[in-house]
Design an enzyme around this catalytic site. Structure first.
Site: not given
Ligand code: PLP
Length: 359
Positions: A75-76, A172, A230, A311
């Site tokens: 997600g980040t 989410q 990769t 986080c």
């Protein structure tokens, strides 16, 4: 359904979820695919096939074509990529976005939310009148702390009428409520696998076909020149298996609402965003002691919950989401997030309520 071996009551699924057995098996078998998916020999082609099968499954799970799926490290990365991929003079983000959006947008305008945690479309409309395209707006589908679902489709209409591009962080929401890229009418969308039992460190950026994108990571030509590096074949293979069972996962998530409501009723505490359209697994509870103290007390009793977003736990700061909803700093610093998931059951909810009363 085989449950993970756990010696705690794990109610922190919005931080991450235990991996599902079928996903784990797919990852483990993919470790034997030794080739690089970009290599033309047999070993490379085998790895490529795994990546493409997973791409097809992820695409079906959000109603897009495989070519629209760009695999990322989660997600980040997808959020960072979305904001840098579009040439924009202005970036608008809602006040309750995840830090991977807030921090990635350096020069940004914040779109406020109301006291229930829903983005104010009137404010969005007004601010867009002040700018000229190209611009980008980022609005999440479901908030990670309150679970409150945002009016993304309506926001997309407003943004498109004003000539901009809209990105949606669906990390989410994915697997907890139906996520349909076309129905949301957005241009870009972020997914992550680990919140619903997929591997950590893999996700996707979904892009509207034909949308010109500036790659965030450059180097090789992987992912049709949209994301160099990769491919993480085992994690992607696991993500594919997860996406393949999205319908079952959605049913399982819907059933969590009963457990979540039982918990909220049993505790009788104030719940932020309670009367809004919310994720079925999430409960953001008002506490009466600093959240860090409560977390430690619960941890000693073998219960894992969270204060605001995972986080930012560790930092003793009030949640920016609750502050944006107009809750004062002292109250916001006491909020506890309980988020349920696929391996939880009624006994755990009842045990949790007993422990909560004890502490
Ligand atoms: N967006 C939201 C709403 C999240 O809750 C999270 C994780 O907590 C992320 C993005 C980041 O996702 P990842 O952990 O895959 O980098």
């Amino acid at each position: 359904m085989q449950k993970p071996k756990n010696n705690c009551i794990y109610f922190d699924y919005n931080a991450t979820a235990p991996m599902r057995e079928a996903v784990k098996s797919a990852c483990i078998s993919a470790f034997d695919a030794i080739g690089n998916p970009s290599s033309v020999h047999q070993a490379g082609r085998k790895a490529r096939q795994m990546v493409e099968e997973a791409r097809a499954a992820v695409a079906v799970s959000v109603n897009v074509a495989p070519v629209q799926v760009i695999f990322t490290s989660g997600g980040t990365e997808s959020n960072n990529t979305a904001l840098s991929a579009i040439k924009a003079n202005e970036v608008f983000v809602s006040a309750i976005e995840h830090d991977s959006i807030i921090q990635a947008a350096i020069d940004k305008r914040i779109v406020p939310v109301d006291e229930s945690g829903v983005v104010r479309l009137d404010a969005l409309k007004r601010s867009l009148k002040e700018v000229k395209p190209p611009f980008i707006v980022s609005l999440m589908l479901a908030n990670n702390e309150t679970g409150v679902i945002q009016p993304v489709e309506e926001a997309a209409d407003i943004v498109h009428q004003a000539g901009g591009v809209i990105h949606c962080d669906a990390v989410q929401a994915y697997g907890k409520v139906a996520v349909d890229f076309a129905a949301l009418k957005v241009d870009l969308m972020t997914l992550s696998a680990h919140k619903i039992g997929g591997p950590k460190g893999v996700g996707a950026l979904i892009a509207r076909e034909g949308l010109p994108l500036v790659p965030f990571l450059t180097g090789g030509g992987q992912e049709r020149n949209r994301r160099a590096g990769t491919e993480n074949v085992p994690a992607i293979a696991g993500f594919g298996v997860l996406a393949d069972s999205i319908e079952d996962i959605l049913q399982e998530s819907a059933a969590l609402k009963g457990l979540r409501d039982r918990l909220e009723k049993g505790l009788g505490l104030k719940v932020y965003g309670q009367n809004m359209d919310r994720l079925p697994n999430t409960s953001c509870l008002a506490g009466d002691v600093p959240a860090e103290t409560r977390l430690m007390q619960l941890d000693l009793k073998g219960v894992a919950v969270s204060s605001g977003s995972a986080c930012s736990s560790g930092k003793v700061t009030a949640s920016h989401v609750l502050l944006a909803m107009g809750i004062n700093e002292q109250e916001a610093a006491c909020a506890i997030r309980v988020s349920l998931g696929w391996a939880n059951g009624e006994e755990e909810v009842d045990e949790f309520m007993e422990i909560w009363k004890e502490v």
